[in-house]
Design a protein around this motif. Structure first.
Motif, PDB file in Angstrom:
ATOM      1  N   MET A   1     -17.571 -66.523  85.403  1.00 54.63           N
ATOM      2  CA  MET A   1     -18.225 -65.678  86.392  1.00 54.63           C
ATOM      3  C   MET A   1     -18.966 -64.528  85.719  1.00 54.63           C
ATOM      4  O   MET A   1     -20.113 -64.233  86.035  1.00 54.63           O
ATOM      5  CB  MET A   1     -17.173 -65.138  87.377  1.00 54.63           C
ATOM      6  N   LYS A   2     -18.297 -63.861  84.771  1.00 55.74           N
ATOM      7  CA  LYS A   2     -18.920 -62.745  84.073  1.00 55.74           C
ATOM      8  C   LYS A   2     -20.109 -63.212  83.255  1.00 55.74           C
ATOM      9  O   LYS A   2     -21.157 -62.549  83.199  1.00 55.74           O
ATOM     10  CB  LYS A   2     -17.885 -62.054  83.169  1.00 55.74           C
ATOM     11  N   SER A   3     -19.951 -64.374  82.617  1.00 53.16           N
ATOM     12  CA  SER A   3     -21.045 -64.938  81.821  1.00 53.16           C
ATOM     13  C   SER A   3     -22.249 -65.252  82.688  1.00 53.16           C
ATOM     14  O   SER A   3     -23.394 -64.969  82.310  1.00 53.16           O
ATOM     15  CB  SER A   3     -20.564 -66.195  81.100  1.00 53.16           C
ATOM     16  N   ASN A   4     -22.011 -65.830  83.873  1.00 53.87           N
ATOM     17  CA  ASN A   4     -23.111 -66.157  84.791  1.00 53.87           C
ATOM     18  C   ASN A   4     -23.826 -64.908  85.272  1.00 53.87           C
ATOM     19  O   ASN A   4     -25.056 -64.891  85.416  1.00 53.87           O
ATOM     20  CB  ASN A   4     -22.577 -66.941  85.999  1.00 53.87           C
ATOM     21  N   LEU A   5     -23.045 -63.839  85.510  1.00 56.74           N
ATOM     22  CA  LEU A   5     -23.649 -62.579  85.956  1.00 56.74           C
ATOM     23  C   LEU A   5     -24.535 -61.986  84.870  1.00 56.74           C
ATOM     24  O   LEU A   5     -25.625 -61.481  85.156  1.00 56.74           O
ATOM     25  CB  LEU A   5     -22.542 -61.584  86.341  1.00 56.74           C
ATOM     26  N   ILE A   6     -24.085 -62.065  83.619  1.00 51.51           N
ATOM     27  CA  ILE A   6     -24.879 -61.552  82.509  1.00 51.51           C
ATOM     28  C   ILE A   6     -26.180 -62.348  82.362  1.00 51.51           C
ATOM     29  O   ILE A   6     -27.269 -61.770  82.215  1.00 51.51           O
ATOM     30  CB  ILE A   6     -24.074 -61.606  81.202  1.00 51.51           C
ATOM     31  N   ILE A   7     -26.072 -63.670  82.427  1.00 48.62           N
ATOM     32  CA  ILE A   7     -27.257 -64.519  82.313  1.00 48.62           C
ATOM     33  C   ILE A   7     -28.231 -64.241  83.446  1.00 48.62           C
ATOM     34  O   ILE A   7     -29.442 -64.106  83.227  1.00 48.62           O
ATOM     35  CB  ILE A   7     -26.845 -66.000  82.307  1.00 48.62           C
ATOM     36  N   ARG A   8     -27.697 -64.126  84.657  1.00 51.14           N
ATOM     37  CA  ARG A   8     -28.543 -63.861  85.820  1.00 51.14           C
ATOM     38  C   ARG A   8     -29.236 -62.508  85.689  1.00 51.14           C
ATOM     39  O   ARG A   8     -30.425 -62.370  85.979  1.00 51.14           O
ATOM     40  CB  ARG A   8     -27.696 -63.904  87.095  1.00 51.14           C
ATOM     41  N   SER A   9     -28.505 -61.504  85.211  1.00 47.94           N
ATOM     42  CA  SER A   9     -29.074 -60.165  85.058  1.00 47.94           C
ATOM     43  C   SER A   9     -30.164 -60.136  83.996  1.00 47.94           C
ATOM     44  O   SER A   9     -31.235 -59.555  84.201  1.00 47.94           O
ATOM     45  CB  SER A   9     -27.974 -59.162  84.710  1.00 47.94           C
ATOM     46  N   LEU A  10     -29.888 -60.782  82.856  1.00 48.29           N
ATOM     47  CA  LEU A  10     -30.882 -60.813  81.783  1.00 48.29           C
ATOM     48  C   LEU A  10     -32.143 -61.547  82.221  1.00 48.29           C
ATOM     49  O   LEU A  10     -33.268 -61.103  81.939  1.00 48.29           O
ATOM     50  CB  LEU A  10     -30.292 -61.473  80.536  1.00 48.29           C
ATOM     51  N   THR A  11     -31.958 -62.676  82.915  1.00 42.03           N
ATOM     52  CA  THR A  11     -33.112 -63.422  83.416  1.00 42.03           C
ATOM     53  C   THR A  11     -33.923 -62.581  84.390  1.00 42.03           C
ATOM     54  O   THR A  11     -35.161 -62.567  84.351  1.00 42.03           O
ATOM     55  CB  THR A  11     -32.664 -64.717  84.113  1.00 42.03           C
ATOM     56  N   GLY A  12     -33.216 -61.857  85.275  1.00 48.59           N
ATOM     57  CA  GLY A  12     -33.893 -61.003  86.246  1.00 48.59           C
ATOM     58  C   GLY A  12     -34.696 -59.895  85.580  1.00 48.59           C
ATOM     59  O   GLY A  12     -35.819 -59.593  85.987  1.00 48.59           O
ATOM     60  N   ILE A  13     -34.118 -59.285  84.541  1.00 46.83           N
ATOM     61  CA  ILE A  13     -34.819 -58.204  83.836  1.00 46.83           C
ATOM     62  C   ILE A  13     -36.077 -58.730  83.149  1.00 46.83           C
ATOM     63  O   ILE A  13     -37.161 -58.134  83.251  1.00 46.83           O
ATOM     64  CB  ILE A  13     -33.875 -57.542  82.812  1.00 46.83           C
ATOM     65  N   VAL A  14     -35.932 -59.859  82.450  1.00 49.70           N
ATOM     66  CA  VAL A  14     -37.094 -60.448  81.774  1.00 49.70           C
ATOM     67  C   VAL A  14     -38.154 -60.847  82.790  1.00 49.70           C
ATOM     68  O   VAL A  14     -39.360 -60.630  82.573  1.00 49.70           O
ATOM     69  CB  VAL A  14     -36.661 -61.675  80.936  1.00 49.70           C
ATOM     70  N   PHE A  15     -37.714 -61.400  83.915  1.00 43.65           N
ATOM     71  CA  PHE A  15     -38.642 -61.810  84.966  1.00 43.65           C
ATOM     72  C   PHE A  15     -39.443 -60.615  85.478  1.00 43.65           C
ATOM     73  O   PHE A  15     -40.675 -60.694  85.634  1.00 43.65           O
ATOM     74  CB  PHE A  15     -37.864 -62.461  86.110  1.00 43.65           C
ATOM     75  N   LEU A  16     -38.765 -59.502  85.740  1.00 42.85           N
ATOM     76  CA  LEU A  16     -39.452 -58.303  86.230  1.00 42.85           C
ATOM     77  C   LEU A  16     -40.445 -57.772  85.203  1.00 42.85           C
ATOM     78  O   LEU A  16     -41.574 -57.397  85.551  1.00 42.85           O
ATOM     79  CB  LEU A  16     -38.430 -57.217  86.579  1.00 42.85           C
ATOM     80  N   ILE A  17     -40.043 -57.750  83.937  1.00 45.30           N
ATOM     81  CA  ILE A  17     -40.933 -57.249  82.887  1.00 45.30           C
ATOM     82  C   ILE A  17     -42.190 -58.107  82.784  1.00 45.30           C
ATOM     83  O   ILE A  17     -43.317 -57.590  82.705  1.00 45.30           O
ATOM     84  CB  ILE A  17     -40.197 -57.203  81.531  1.00 45.30           C
ATOM     85  N   VAL A  18     -41.994 -59.426  82.803  1.00 48.85           N
ATOM     86  CA  VAL A  18     -43.137 -60.338  82.689  1.00 48.85           C
ATOM     87  C   VAL A  18     -44.052 -60.207  83.907  1.00 48.85           C
ATOM     88  O   VAL A  18     -45.285 -60.149  83.765  1.00 48.85           O
ATOM     89  CB  VAL A  18     -42.645 -61.794  82.532  1.00 48.85           C
ATOM     90  N   MET A  19     -43.475 -60.147  85.089  1.00 50.90           N
ATOM     91  CA  MET A  19     -44.283 -60.060  86.300  1.00 50.90           C
ATOM     92  C   MET A  19     -45.058 -58.751  86.371  1.00 50.90           C
ATOM     93  O   MET A  19     -46.273 -58.745  86.603  1.00 50.90           O
ATOM     94  CB  MET A  19     -43.383 -60.203  87.533  1.00 50.90           C
ATOM     95  N   ILE A  20     -44.368 -57.636  86.174  1.00 50.77           N
ATOM     96  CA  ILE A  20     -45.037 -56.337  86.264  1.00 50.77           C
ATOM     97  C   ILE A  20     -46.058 -56.181  85.145  1.00 50.77           C
ATOM     98  O   ILE A  20     -47.188 -55.724  85.364  1.00 50.77           O
ATOM     99  CB  ILE A  20     -44.000 -55.200  86.238  1.00 50.77           C
ATOM    100  N   GLY A  21     -45.665 -56.577  83.933  1.00 51.66           N
ATOM    101  CA  GLY A  21     -46.586 -56.485  82.808  1.00 51.66           C
ATOM    102  C   GLY A  21     -47.808 -57.364  82.993  1.00 51.66           C
ATOM    103  O   GLY A  21     -48.943 -56.933  82.748  1.00 51.66           O
ATOM    104  N   GLY A  22     -47.603 -58.596  83.441  1.00 51.10           N
ATOM    105  CA  GLY A  22     -48.719 -59.510  83.632  1.00 51.10           C
ATOM    106  C   GLY A  22     -49.684 -59.043  84.702  1.00 51.10           C
ATOM    107  O   GLY A  22     -50.903 -59.197  84.560  1.00 51.10           O
ATOM    108  N   LEU A  23     -49.160 -58.469  85.790  1.00 51.75           N
ATOM    109  CA  LEU A  23     -50.017 -58.012  86.881  1.00 51.75           C
ATOM    110  C   LEU A  23     -50.764 -56.723  86.549  1.00 51.75           C
ATOM    111  O   LEU A  23     -51.887 -56.517  87.016  1.00 51.75           O
ATOM    112  CB  LEU A  23     -49.187 -57.806  88.147  1.00 51.75           C
ATOM    113  N   THR A  24     -50.169 -55.869  85.748  1.00 45.33           N
ATOM    114  CA  THR A  24     -50.745 -54.545  85.527  1.00 45.33           C
ATOM    115  C   THR A  24     -51.527 -54.401  84.227  1.00 45.33           C
ATOM    116  O   THR A  24     -52.384 -53.523  84.118  1.00 45.33           O
ATOM    117  CB  THR A  24     -49.633 -53.468  85.541  1.00 45.33           C
TER     118      THR A  24
END
Length: 282
Positions: A1-24
């Motif tokens: 459970m903890k491992s899945n939360l870490i993976i999900r969080s890291l993926t979410g952070i990278v996703f936000l960085i790529v999306m915001i960076g790509g758009l702006t």
């Protein structure tokens, strides 16, 4: 459970960085990012329907290339880089080919192949292709010149993200009444209303930094995003329920597939285009 939360969080952070960076960062970065997103999303859609149904065989490669080209055609036309409407002709040729090819492939259910092929374009490729329509506009001082303003396409995703976050928090704490139990048993009216309020708060903050729209217009923008984003989420939930799958893919660890991440935007983006054209802004 903890491992899945870490993976999900890291993926979410990278996703936000790529999306915001790509758009702006630049119009080119936006174009490259969403060309890739469009191609992957169309390919994923074609793959899941072909695998889930024995009576469907969709050419995922040609559909994804066609969808990516449709985005590029809109990007070139809206940015002024390829101002002639002839830029859309190759896309029309690909659509004609996808229809005519079924005459010769002798597959058992060509009408199903046609339906899902066209759905890949109308449901996935066309909404993403509206992002350049939101991002490029005429320079008030030089009406013949176009420039890129990332605030409108970025705001669609900001309002979707804040709405999702608010809906999760309010739904977890207060959710009692199901919003659409037949399709998505976990969604509640309390969560949806809470998410809408958070999104409207985000619209107020955006209005402080961008005056191209008035506060009521920004609030209307966010409201349109929330309503049609919710419908977009439900549409994808219905699609997955009909196909008998839990996630559309696994390309984003902890978050599922491309359609799982962009389902809300597939209705929100074209709805916002209509809204802004109604305001004669775009």
């Amino acid at each position: 459970m903890k491992s899945n939360l870490i993976i999900r969080s890291l993926t979410g952070i990278v996703f936000l960085i790529v999306m915001i960076g790509g758009l702006t960062y630049s119009p080119l970065s936006m174009g490259l990012l969403f060309t890739l997103i469009t191609a992957l999303s169309v390919y994923e859609f074609c793959t899941i329907v072909s695998e889930a149904r024995d009576d469907v065989e969709v050419n995922a490669m040609i559909c994804s290339v066609s969808g990516a080209y449709l985005f590029l055609a809109f990007f070139g036309y809206c940015s002024g880089w390829t101002p002639t409407p002839a830029v859309f002709i190759p896309y029309l040729i690909s659509v004609i080919y996808l229809l005519i090819s079924e005459l010769y492939l002798q597959r058992p259910c060509p009408i199903n192949n046609w339906a899902y092929t066209m759905m890949s374009q109308m449901y996935v490729a066309l909404p993403f292709s509206m992002i350049p329509v939101l991002g490029f506009m005429a320079d008030p001082g030089h009406p013949t010149q176009l420039y890129y303003r990332f605030i409108f396409p970025l705001s669609v995703f900001i309002f979707l993200w804040t709405s999702d976050t608010g809906a999760y928090c309010f739904g977890s704490l207060l959710g009692r009444h199901r919003l659409f139990e037949r399709i998505s048993p976990k969604k509640s009216w309390e969560g949806s209303i809470g998410g809408a309020l958070v999104s409207l708060g985000a619209a107020y903050v955006v209005s402080l930094y961008d005056t191209s729209l008035t506060l009521p217009q920004w609030l209307g923008f966010a409201f349109v995003v929330v309503v049609f984003g919710t419908w977009g989420d439900l549409v994808e939930s219905l699609l997955k329920r009909q196909l008998g799958i839990k996630d559309s893919g696994n390309i984003l660890p902890g978050h599922g597939g491309m359609l799982d991440r962009f389902d809300s935007s597939l209705l929100a983006i074209p709805a916002v285009v209509v809204y802004l054209y109604t305001l004669t802004i775009v």
